[in-house]
Design a protein around this motif. Structure first.
Motif, mmCIF file in Angstrom:
data_model
loop_
_atom_site.group_PDB
_atom_site.id
_atom_site.type_symbol
_atom_site.label_atom_id
_atom_site.label_comp_id
_atom_site.label_asym_id
_atom_site.label_seq_id
_atom_site.Cartn_x
_atom_site.Cartn_y
_atom_site.Cartn_z
ATOM 1 N N VAL A 134 12.776 -18.609 -73.440
ATOM 2 C CA VAL A 134 12.766 -17.149 -73.309
ATOM 3 C C VAL A 134 12.519 -16.516 -74.674
ATOM 4 O O VAL A 134 11.719 -15.576 -74.801
ATOM 5 C CB VAL A 134 14.087 -16.642 -72.700
ATOM 6 C CG1 VAL A 134 14.186 -15.128 -72.807
ATOM 7 C CG2 VAL A 134 14.194 -17.067 -71.242
ATOM 8 N N ARG A 137 9.040 -16.580 -75.681
ATOM 9 C CA ARG A 137 8.183 -15.817 -74.767
ATOM 10 C C ARG A 137 7.369 -16.717 -73.831
ATOM 11 O O ARG A 137 6.349 -16.301 -73.296
ATOM 12 C CB ARG A 137 7.242 -14.878 -75.546
ATOM 13 C CG ARG A 137 7.978 -13.924 -76.462
ATOM 14 C CD ARG A 137 7.026 -13.054 -77.268
ATOM 15 N NE ARG A 137 7.721 -12.358 -78.323
ATOM 16 C CZ ARG A 137 8.409 -11.225 -78.164
ATOM 17 N NH1 ARG A 137 8.458 -10.660 -76.979
ATOM 18 N NH2 ARG A 137 9.029 -10.652 -79.171
ATOM 19 N N ASP A 140 9.482 -15.420 -68.773
ATOM 20 C CA ASP A 140 9.799 -13.993 -68.692
ATOM 21 C C ASP A 140 11.305 -13.776 -68.571
ATOM 22 O O ASP A 140 11.826 -12.743 -69.004
ATOM 23 C CB ASP A 140 9.089 -13.360 -67.495
ATOM 24 C CG ASP A 140 7.578 -13.435 -67.633
ATOM 25 O OD1 ASP A 140 7.070 -12.990 -68.670
ATOM 26 O OD2 ASP A 140 6.920 -13.949 -66.714
ATOM 27 N N GLY A 141 11.985 -14.735 -67.977
ATOM 28 C CA GLY A 141 13.430 -14.643 -67.815
ATOM 29 C C GLY A 141 13.957 -15.961 -67.302
ATOM 30 O O GLY A 141 13.185 -16.838 -66.897
ATOM 31 N N HIS A 270 16.570 -12.080 -70.423
ATOM 32 C CA HIS A 270 15.192 -11.839 -70.836
ATOM 33 C C HIS A 270 15.207 -11.276 -72.247
ATOM 34 O O HIS A 270 16.247 -10.803 -72.729
ATOM 35 C CB HIS A 270 14.456 -10.899 -69.870
ATOM 36 C CG HIS A 270 15.018 -9.508 -69.809
ATOM 37 N ND1 HIS A 270 14.700 -8.523 -70.721
ATOM 38 C CD2 HIS A 270 15.894 -8.933 -68.940
ATOM 39 C CE1 HIS A 270 15.337 -7.406 -70.415
ATOM 40 N NE2 HIS A 270 16.073 -7.632 -69.336
ATOM 41 N N ARG A 271 14.099 -11.326 -72.930
ATOM 42 C CA ARG A 271 14.033 -10.824 -74.298
ATOM 43 C C ARG A 271 14.263 -9.313 -74.316
ATOM 44 O O ARG A 271 13.724 -8.579 -73.492
ATOM 45 C CB ARG A 271 12.682 -11.136 -74.939
ATOM 46 C CG ARG A 271 12.564 -12.532 -75.538
ATOM 47 C CD ARG A 271 11.405 -12.587 -76.519
ATOM 48 N NE ARG A 271 11.639 -11.741 -77.665
ATOM 49 C CZ ARG A 271 11.908 -12.189 -78.905
ATOM 50 N NH1 ARG A 271 11.986 -13.479 -79.118
ATOM 51 N NH2 ARG A 271 12.091 -11.347 -79.896
ATOM 52 N N VAL A 276 9.204 -5.279 -69.765
ATOM 53 C CA VAL A 276 9.707 -5.689 -68.448
ATOM 54 C C VAL A 276 8.719 -5.194 -67.404
ATOM 55 O O VAL A 276 8.675 -4.003 -67.082
ATOM 56 C CB VAL A 276 11.121 -5.125 -68.188
ATOM 57 C CG1 VAL A 276 11.595 -5.521 -66.788
ATOM 58 C CG2 VAL A 276 12.097 -5.642 -69.238
ATOM 59 N N LEU A 280 8.890 -8.405 -62.843
ATOM 60 C CA LEU A 280 10.170 -8.907 -63.340
ATOM 61 C C LEU A 280 11.309 -7.978 -62.934
ATOM 62 O O LEU A 280 12.389 -8.433 -62.536
ATOM 63 C CB LEU A 280 10.131 -9.052 -64.860
ATOM 64 C CG LEU A 280 11.428 -9.536 -65.529
ATOM 65 C CD1 LEU A 280 11.863 -10.883 -64.971
ATOM 66 C CD2 LEU A 280 11.249 -9.619 -67.045
#
Length: 307
Positions: A134, A137, A140-141, A270-271, A276, A280
């Motif tokens: 994550v 990258r 995405d999650g 997630h980052r 987003v 997502l």
């Protein structure tokens, strides 16, 4: 610096050669070379050592590469932010094996029915590896074991699992369990590979019982772990919901743990700085609505998500 030059630089760095990068970019070698030279002239530094075998990044090139990658990611996110017209495209989700085995199917079935234009790719692994993916990258999650506090990550509580010590069915009482744990000769602790949060927990649990000479057996699948425990090769630590059907069939036995050692929070991460996408966002909303748990109440998950 020009973003196109940086894109060509990243392609060469990853491919390890001008020719291989040209092939991946669907262009000619001279075009790749001209972009690399233009970038080196603008920066006034040498980015690659060139040889007949290919190219190798210089120390300056190694310094530039993560920035070039980040810029490419930002441009991709910016494009998505202004062009997407609803959930569509690829969605890369990571999950612990235990979550993927029991909790994910209801979410994926419901999500796929409502958003058929989204192609979900699932990658399973231990918590530490999923966190790294994550952060890099590449996902995405991900569903991981919490709690998790990290300045670059948003962590959303999903649900609390009850963890149990899993033994062969012959170990029934607490006294038998204590005796079983003290007789470690020939027995192993059967776990997922290094980085699994349950692995760390069972190590701490056994240390509390004075069992420090631990022999590990790593398995790549949940069925493999349960099968080895059923065959009396050792013990494991897993969510009760995961072993329920096996315990009811008399293949293994789950022993309740006292206090916080028997609880594990599953969180979705997630980052913090990542875009987003609507795909997502809808996925996270669906996870909260369905609780990721067959037959569980939506209200219980919403309560956990606000904790």
């Amino acid at each position: 610096m020009d973003s196109t030059d940086l894109a060509f630089f990243s392609a060469v760095a990853v491919a390890g050669g001008i020719g291989r990068a040209a092939s991946e970019l669907n262009t000619v070698q001279s075009n790749v070379t001209s972009h690399i030279r233009a970038l080196e002239m603008k920066l006034g530094v040498r980015l690659f050592y060139r040889s007949k075998k290919g190219v190798v990044l210089t120390s300056v090139g190694n310094t530039l590469l993560p920035y070039a990658t980040r810029i490419a990611d930002l441009l991709t996110e910016a494009r998505k932010a202004v062009t997407e017209a609803g959930p569509r495209g690829d969605l890369r989700i990571g999950s612990m094996e235990t979550t993927a085995a029991l909790r994910l199917p209801p979410i994926l079935r419901s999500y796929a029915a409502q958003y058929p234009d989204v192609d979900i790719k699932i990658e399973t692994g231990p918590t530490s590896a999923l966190i790294d993916l994550v952060l890099a990258r590449k996902l995405d999650g991900a569903f991981v074991c919490g709690p998790l506090v990290h300045e670059d990550i948003v962590s959303i509580p999903i649900l609390e699992e009850e963890l149990v010590l899993v033994t062969p069915p012959s170990v029934q009482t607490r006294l038998q369990l204590k005796k079983y744990l003290s007789q470690t000769a020939g027995r192993k602790v059967i776990v997922f590979r290094a980085g699994c949060s349950y692995r760390r927990r069972i190590q701490e649990l056994l240390a509390q019982h004075g069992t420090v000479d631990i022999r590990w057996m790593e398995m790549g699948t949940l069925d493999g772990i349960i099968g080895c425990v059923a065959a009396s090769l050792g013990i494991s630590l897993l969510p009760r919901a995961v072993i329920k059907s096996f315990a009811e069939a008399g293949q293994v036995r789950g022993h309740a743990l006292r206090g916080e050692s028997g609880k594990a929070m599953t969180v979705f991460i997630h980052r913090r700085d990542a875009f987003v996408s609507s795909a997502l966002q809808c996925f996270m909303e669906r996870a909260l609505q369905l609780s990721l748990s067959p037959g569980s109440e939506t209200a219980s998950l919403r309560k956990a998500s606000k904790a």
